[in-house]
Design an enzyme around this catalytic site. Structure first.
Site, PDB file in Angstrom:
ATOM      1  CE  LYS A  20      -3.877  -2.341   2.298  1.00 16.43           C
ATOM      2  NZ  LYS A  20      -4.798  -2.339   3.459  1.00 16.43           N
ATOM      3  CE1 TYR A  60      -9.536  -3.533   0.806  1.00 14.75           C
ATOM      4  CE2 TYR A  60      -8.959  -1.365  -0.032  1.00 14.75           C
ATOM      5  CZ  TYR A  60      -8.598  -2.531   0.614  1.00 14.75           C
ATOM      6  OH  TYR A  60      -7.315  -2.697   1.077  1.00 14.75           O
ATOM      7  CG  PHE A  68     -13.371   1.953   8.024  1.00 11.51           C
ATOM      8  CD1 PHE A  68     -14.069   1.151   8.926  1.00 11.51           C
ATOM      9  CD2 PHE A  68     -12.786   1.353   6.915  1.00 11.51           C
ATOM     10  CE1 PHE A  68     -14.179  -0.219   8.716  1.00 11.51           C
ATOM     11  CE2 PHE A  68     -12.888  -0.028   6.708  1.00 11.51           C
ATOM     12  CZ  PHE A  68     -13.595  -0.811   7.614  1.00 11.51           C
ATOM     13  NE  ARG A  96      -6.326 -12.615   5.069  1.00 10.87           N
ATOM     14  CZ  ARG A  96      -7.006 -11.476   5.092  1.00 10.87           C
ATOM     15  NH1 ARG A  96      -6.836 -10.568   4.122  1.00 10.87           N
ATOM     16  NH2 ARG A  96      -7.847 -11.205   6.057  1.00 10.87           N
ATOM     17  CB  THR A 102      -7.280  -6.281   9.654  1.00 10.83           C
ATOM     18  OG1 THR A 102      -7.737  -7.397   8.896  1.00 10.83           O
ATOM     19  CG2 THR A 102      -7.640  -4.994   8.947  1.00 10.83           C
ATOM     20  NE  ARG A 113      -2.287  -5.897   6.995  1.00  5.09           N
ATOM     21  CZ  ARG A 113      -3.410  -6.446   6.557  1.00  5.09           C
ATOM     22  NH1 ARG A 113      -3.992  -7.418   7.241  1.00  5.09           N
ATOM     23  NH2 ARG A 113      -3.971  -6.023   5.436  1.00  5.09           N
ATOM     24  CG  ASN A 123      -3.590  -2.465   6.977  1.00  6.58           C
ATOM     25  OD1 ASN A 123      -3.476  -1.933   5.878  1.00  6.58           O
ATOM     26  ND2 ASN A 123      -4.590  -3.263   7.283  1.00  6.58           N
ATOM     27  CG  HIS A 126      -5.000  -6.354  -0.377  1.00  6.27           C
ATOM     28  ND1 HIS A 126      -6.187  -6.421   0.309  1.00  6.27           N
ATOM     29  CD2 HIS A 126      -5.101  -7.225  -1.412  1.00  6.27           C
ATOM     30  CE1 HIS A 126      -6.987  -7.279  -0.297  1.00  6.27           C
ATOM     31  NE2 HIS A 126      -6.354  -7.794  -1.342  1.00  6.27           N
ATOM     32  CD  GLU A 137      -8.616  -9.190  -3.595  1.00  9.20           C
ATOM     33  OE1 GLU A 137      -7.411  -9.471  -3.446  1.00  9.20           O
ATOM     34  OE2 GLU A 137      -9.411  -9.052  -2.645  1.00  9.20           O
TER      35      GLU A 137
HETATM   36  N1  UDP Z   1      -9.487  -0.672   7.465  1.00  6.21           N
HETATM   37  C1  UDP Z   1      -9.473   0.511   8.203  1.00  6.21           C
HETATM   38  N2  UDP Z   1     -10.127   0.557   9.407  1.00  6.21           N
HETATM   39  C2  UDP Z   1     -10.794  -0.520   9.903  1.00  6.21           C
HETATM   40  C3  UDP Z   1     -10.817  -1.712   9.150  1.00  6.21           C
HETATM   41  C4  UDP Z   1     -10.169  -1.753   7.939  1.00  6.21           C
HETATM   42  O1  UDP Z   1      -8.865   1.493   7.772  1.00  6.21           O
HETATM   43  O2  UDP Z   1     -11.354  -0.418  10.986  1.00  6.21           O
HETATM   44  C5  UDP Z   1      -8.791  -0.723   6.178  1.00  6.21           C
HETATM   45  C6  UDP Z   1      -7.430  -1.420   6.302  1.00  6.21           C
HETATM   46  O3  UDP Z   1      -6.534  -0.775   5.407  1.00  6.21           O
HETATM   47  C7  UDP Z   1      -7.744  -2.821   5.828  1.00  6.21           C
HETATM   48  C8  UDP Z   1      -8.768  -2.547   4.731  1.00  6.21           C
HETATM   49  O4  UDP Z   1      -9.550  -1.472   5.246  1.00  6.21           O
HETATM   50  O5  UDP Z   1      -6.601  -3.493   5.357  1.00  6.21           O
HETATM   51  C9  UDP Z   1      -9.639  -3.735   4.386  1.00  6.21           C
HETATM   52  O6  UDP Z   1     -10.254  -4.252   5.518  1.00  6.21           O
HETATM   53  P1  UDP Z   1     -10.477  -5.819   5.693  1.00  6.21           P
HETATM   54  O7  UDP Z   1     -11.396  -6.023   6.826  1.00  6.21           O
HETATM   55  O8  UDP Z   1     -10.834  -6.418   4.361  1.00  6.21           O
HETATM   56  O9  UDP Z   1      -9.025  -6.329   6.173  1.00  6.21           O
HETATM   57  P2  UDP Z   1      -7.805  -7.071   5.420  1.00  6.21           P
HETATM   58  O10 UDP Z   1      -8.394  -8.157   4.555  1.00  6.21           O
HETATM   59  O11 UDP Z   1      -7.066  -6.018   4.629  1.00  6.21           O
HETATM   60  O12 UDP Z   1      -6.953  -7.609   6.525  1.00  6.21           O
END
Ligand code: UDP
Length: 162
Positions: A20, A60, A68, A96, A102, A113, A123, A126, A137
């Protein structure tokens, strides 16, 4: 030869990993690539671009109703991203684990992370969360028919060539 008869399609699993904008700005691309290479995964695609908002909205889809989401769009368009496709056995699940939770505050040490992140809104990376999600994707980000704002168009990245 040998591999034709002895390997299964499982080893061809693919996932989408993106560094990112904060990760690119902090010069973490090399370290992140190295983690996946060390693990034995194969890099099969890579590009750097400033992500268009409509692409991010597609990417997304499941977050569009979250409060958010505008911040996520703002963050993800704040600079170029490096989008990669990695291939190998169980690569979706393994990635993952390598990327961590996350929220970096909850991510284990040793994960991307957990080692580099501080806040959920920055974070660093992705990683696709399922095989089906990865296919969707990869199609989205690596579709050659799509027009992108690419790295070559440096003015649009807000960086000057010196
Ligand atoms: N995100 C955020 N605030 C939150 C949750 C998610 O800014 O409370 C952002 C963060 O960059 C995250 C992305 O939204 O990586 C996608 O969220 P997801 O739940 O899909 O998590 P990921 O699969 O990226 O771990």
């Amino acid at each position: 030869g040998f591999s034709y008869y002895c390997t299964t399609s499982e080893v061809r699993e693919r996932t989408l990993i993106a560094v990112k904008p904060d990760g690119v700005q902090r010069r973490l691309v090399g370290q992140i690539v190295q983690r996946f290479e060390k693990r034995g995964f194969k890099l099969v695609g890579l590009k750097m671009l400033k992500a268009p908002e409509d692409l991010l909205s597609q990417h997304y889809l499941n977050l569009q109703k979250k409060a958010f989401f505008p911040q996520v769009l703002c963050y993800m368009t704040s600079g170029p991203v490096v989008v990669m496709v990695w291939e190998g056995y169980n690569v979706v699940r393994s990635s993952r684990v390598m990327v961590g939770k996350t929220n970096p505050a909850e991510a284990d040490p040793g994960t991307v992370r957990g080692d580099f992140g501080i806040h959920v809104s920055r974070n660093v990376v992705h990683a696709s969360d399922s095989v089906e999600g990865a296919q969707r994707e990869i199609q989205l980000w690596h579709n050659p028919g799509r027009t992108y704002t690419t790295f070559e168009d440096q003015s649009s990245l807000g960086i000057s060539a010196r």
